[in-house]
Design a protein around this motif. Structure first.
Motif, short mmCIF file in Angstrom:
data_model
loop_
_atom_site.label_atom_id
_atom_site.label_comp_id
_atom_site.label_asym_id
_atom_site.label_seq_id
_atom_site.Cartn_x
_atom_site.Cartn_y
_atom_site.Cartn_z
N VAL A 52 -1.16 16.06 0.83
CA VAL A 52 -0.12 16.80 0.11
C VAL A 52 0.73 15.83 -0.72
O VAL A 52 1.06 16.10 -1.88
N VAL A 53 1.08 14.68 -0.14
CA VAL A 53 1.86 13.67 -0.87
C VAL A 53 1.12 13.20 -2.11
O VAL A 53 1.70 13.05 -3.19
N ALA A 54 -0.17 12.97 -1.97
CA ALA A 54 -0.95 12.42 -3.08
C ALA A 54 -1.37 13.48 -4.08
O ALA A 54 -1.75 13.15 -5.21
N GLY A 55 -1.30 14.75 -3.71
CA GLY A 55 -1.83 15.82 -4.54
C GLY A 55 -0.91 16.23 -5.68
O GLY A 55 0.27 15.89 -5.71
N PRO A 56 -1.45 17.00 -6.61
CA PRO A 56 -0.68 17.41 -7.79
C PRO A 56 0.35 18.49 -7.50
O PRO A 56 1.20 18.77 -8.36
N GLN A 83 0.85 -1.19 0.00
CA GLN A 83 0.00 0.00 0.00
C GLN A 83 0.88 1.24 0.00
O GLN A 83 1.92 1.27 0.67
N PRO A 84 0.55 2.29 -0.76
CA PRO A 84 1.34 3.52 -0.71
C PRO A 84 1.57 3.96 0.74
O PRO A 84 0.64 3.95 1.56
N MET A 85 2.79 4.39 1.04
CA MET A 85 3.17 4.61 2.44
C MET A 85 2.35 5.71 3.10
O MET A 85 2.05 5.64 4.29
N HIS A 86 2.00 6.75 2.35
CA HIS A 86 1.22 7.83 2.96
C HIS A 86 -0.18 7.35 3.32
O HIS A 86 -0.75 7.77 4.32
N GLU A 87 -0.74 6.44 2.52
CA GLU A 87 -2.05 5.86 2.84
C GLU A 87 -1.94 4.94 4.05
O GLU A 87 -2.81 4.95 4.94
N ALA A 88 -0.88 4.14 4.09
CA ALA A 88 -0.70 3.23 5.21
C ALA A 88 -0.50 3.99 6.52
O ALA A 88 -0.97 3.57 7.58
N ALA A 89 0.18 5.13 6.45
CA ALA A 89 0.40 5.93 7.66
C ALA A 89 -0.91 6.37 8.27
O ALA A 89 -1.11 6.31 9.50
N VAL A 90 -1.84 6.79 7.43
CA VAL A 90 -3.16 7.21 7.92
C VAL A 90 -3.92 6.01 8.49
O VAL A 90 -4.53 6.10 9.56
N ARG A 91 -3.87 4.90 7.78
CA ARG A 91 -4.58 3.70 8.25
C ARG A 91 -4.07 3.26 9.61
O ARG A 91 -4.87 2.97 10.53
#
Length: 269
Positions: free
Chosen positions: A151-155, A116-124
């Motif tokens: 911010v990580v996921a954004g454009p 899983q993308p690390m920024h998503e996993a951090a939130v989970r």
């Protein structure tokens, strides 16, 4: 084999509180006639020598590739049978290291490897921990991570985005590099034998959020074995009931079944 520790400033033992999972693996496998090389990560050994905008490349590739070359040069080691064994983020980066190794490695072992993308996993994970110990502090932490992950996921993420606005205080360069690295596609393109082991009680890297991604990416691939050990946590140590951070504070050891399974794979049994 070369051992790769997880994300963070880990020593060669993968020390986490009183536990040393990489030391357990090294000693257990050495006792089964597997030569093991492990190393302190640069973030542990000499963080002052890393650039402020270092990425996963600087964090892992130079020492790992040097370790592979060092093992191959040993007269008692078959240079054609060197494997990478990566735990957690070490499992994520192992395909990237293997893709850069020349000549090719003999295979990979991925232990609780995140997909899983690390920024998503951090939130989970933050939400999971907040549910265990609810309160204003936990709620604020989750909210901050949600903002930083966006911010990580954004454009608008750019090299000059301040690290203070990103998860874990890692630089924008680190997150941009992670966004551009697909460990699943890299692993699928290697054509190497792989053993993937996952703990069923792991709340950091989970069957649902991570292992299923590996299964889908490597479905039908010959030489790939995937197994879940239901009673193991993220450190591959046995326990009962839902895993919590408090479990990491209790001394334990990597399950013997994990050591045996890795040894069997590396020794061709």
């Amino acid at each position: 084999m070369v051992l790769l520790s997880g994300g963070g400033a880990f020593d060669r033992d993968g020390s986490s509180g009183p536990n040393k999972p990489l030391k357990d693996l090294a000693w257990g496998l050495a006792g089964r006639q597997v030569a093991v090389l492990r190393f302190d990560k640069p973030t542990f050994a000499h963080p002052d020598r890393l650039p402020a905008d270092f990425t996963m490349v600087e964090e892992y590739l130079p020492p790992a590739l040097a370790a592979v070359d060092l093992l191959r040069a040993r007269p008692e080691v078959d240079p054609h049978r060197v494997h990478l064994v990566g735990h957690s983020m070490g499992g994520k980066v192992a395909p990237r290291i293997a893709a850069a190794a020349e000549p090719p490695l003999a295979g990979l072992v991925l232990l609780a490897a995140d997909a899983q993308p690390m920024h998503e996993a951090a939130v989970r994970v933050a939400r999971h921990l907040a549910a265990l110990t609810p309160g204003p502090g936990a709620t604020e932490l989750v909210a901050a991570l949600v903002r930083q992950a966006a911010v990580v996921a954004g454009p608008d993420l750019a090299p000059d985005t301040p690290a203070e606005s990103l998860p874990f205080g890692l630089s924008a360069a680190y997150w941009l590099d992670l966004r551009g690295y697909d460990q699943l596609a890299t692993a699928a393109g290697l054509g190497l034998p792989m053993l993937i082991l996952q703990g069923g009680r792991d709340y950091q890297v989970t069957v649902e959020d991570d292992l299923t991604r590996w299964q889908q990416a490597l479905a039908g691939r010959p030489g790939v074995s995937i197994r879940v050990h239901p009673d193991l946590n993220h450190l591959l140590m046995p326990g009962t009931g839902p895993a919590t951070p408090a479990e990491y504070a209790r001394p334990g050891h990597v399950a013997a079944a994990v050591v045996e399974e890795i040894a069997d794979r590396l020794l061709g049994r």
